[in-house]
Design an enzyme around this catalytic site. Structure first.
Site, PDB file in Angstrom:
ATOM      1  N   SER A 242     -36.125 112.012 -20.986  1.00 32.89           N
ATOM      2  CA  SER A 242     -35.774 111.402 -19.700  1.00 32.89           C
ATOM      3  C   SER A 242     -34.311 111.006 -19.766  1.00 32.89           C
ATOM      4  O   SER A 242     -33.666 111.118 -20.821  1.00 32.89           O
ATOM      5  CB  SER A 242     -36.626 110.155 -19.447  1.00 32.89           C
ATOM      6  N   LYS A 243     -33.829 110.506 -18.637  1.00 37.61           N
ATOM      7  CA  LYS A 243     -32.448 110.043 -18.611  1.00 37.61           C
ATOM      8  C   LYS A 243     -32.280 108.889 -19.611  1.00 37.61           C
ATOM      9  O   LYS A 243     -31.292 108.807 -20.324  1.00 37.61           O
ATOM     10  CB  LYS A 243     -32.119 109.566 -17.193  1.00 37.61           C
ATOM     11  N   GLN A 244     -33.327 108.030 -19.670  1.00 39.68           N
ATOM     12  CA  GLN A 244     -33.264 106.857 -20.557  1.00 39.68           C
ATOM     13  C   GLN A 244     -33.181 107.275 -22.031  1.00 39.68           C
ATOM     14  O   GLN A 244     -32.541 106.610 -22.833  1.00 39.68           O
ATOM     15  CB  GLN A 244     -34.491 105.954 -20.366  1.00 39.68           C
TER      16      GLN A 244
END
Ligand code: GLU
Length: 300
Positions: A242-244
């Protein structure tokens, strides 16, 4: 003469990215699997931009996602649908649920819920504080679905049987957020129903959401589509891409290589002589089979 022929509902699938970041190996793999499943069933494949939450959106991500999908040779049916332009549909659905006594206003803050609630399968289980009305001095801010007692069970085409008891595991969940934004759980159901989606193929991170979506479908009186949750794509630390977790963006310049890798993650290894995009797609369309797709997490 009677016929035993029963016409089946035509297949309609979709890919529904959220423009909170660029496409990464996880979201691209979902796009490839959902497209190929629709293709192999002779179905349609729609594209819907889930841009409901401007606070989480990344500027330019929606157009970058479309550009990357085009560069990889995806073709979708009809115009791209943007959730940000469909507020009236979500409003009408919520109004129906309120009229039917299935949704109620909630005055609780996150902090209050965290103080009184148990943890469930996806965050805190709402303890039902406002089920019978908000305190008189505190207006409702969010709207929640009143979940029905009992187990919700469905059979996922890849993950098999999945069960949840919404009252115990999730609690009455949010349809319209206190900050005025529509919740994913409501919008996704309204859109899939309104767009006539029959088959949902998406990432396994959303398996935990599916019973909530089935509850919204039942409350609205719309059909439940078939579900197929593709394996979760994880990094070397076992975290969901994910972006995280800083998953790198898909590079439109390396389209053929990116497509090949996505196919491999889905258990489809193209022969070495398939080099360019057209050859890879042609091979994938002929050879696609859900039976080859792994169930469990795939390390990228
Ligand atoms: N927009 C959601 C996401 O990007 C997917 C929604 C769905 O496929 O139901 O995670």
């Amino acid at each position: 003469m009677t016929s035993s022929f029963v016409p089946s509902v035509p297949y309609r699938g979709r890919f529904a990215p959220s423009p909170t970041g660029l496409l990464h190996a996880g979201s691209l793999t979902t796009a490839v699997g959902s497209y190929l499943e629709a293709y192999s069933r002779g179905g349609e494949w729609l594209l819907r931009m889930e841009d409901l939450d401007p606070l989480r959106e990344m500027a330019g991500a929606a157009s970058a996602i479309l550009h990357t999908l085009e560069a990889l040779g995806f073709e979708w049916d009809g115009e791209v649908v943007y959730q940000s332009r469909r507020h009236e549909l979500y409003r009408a659905a919520l109004d129906q649920l309120i009229r039917d006594g299935l949704a109620y206003a909630c005055a609780c803050t996150r902090k209050e819920i965290a103080m009184h609630a148990q943890r469930g399968v996806d965050g805190f289980v709402y303890p039902g504080t406002c089920r019978d009305g908000c305190p008189s001095d505190r207006p409702g801010r969010a709207w929640r679905l009143r979940v029905a007692p009992g187990e919700t069970v469905f059979v996922d085409r890849l993950q098999g049987e999945y069960r949840q008891e919404l009252e115990r595991d999730i609690g009455d969940f949010v349809l319209l957020r206190a900050d005025g934004f529509w919740a994913y759980q409501l919008a996704v159901v309204v859109d899939d129903a309104e767009q006539g989606v029959t088959d949902i193929v998406r990432g396994a991170d959303l398996l935990v959401s599916t019973p909530r979506q089935i509850a919204v479908q039942r409350a609205l009186g719309v059909a439940t589509p078939s579900y197929c949750h593709l394996p979760l794509m994880v990094n070397a630390a076992g975290e969901k891409l994910s972006k995280q977790t800083l998953a790198p963006a898909i590079s439109p310049e390396a389209a053929a290589e990116e497509l090949r890798r996505a196919l491999v993650r889905l258990g489809h290894v193209p022969p070495a002589e398939c080099h360019d995009l057209a050859e890879l797609w042609a091979w994938a369309r002929t050879n696609w089979s859900l039976a080859r797709v792994p169930v469990g997490p795939v390390a990228v």
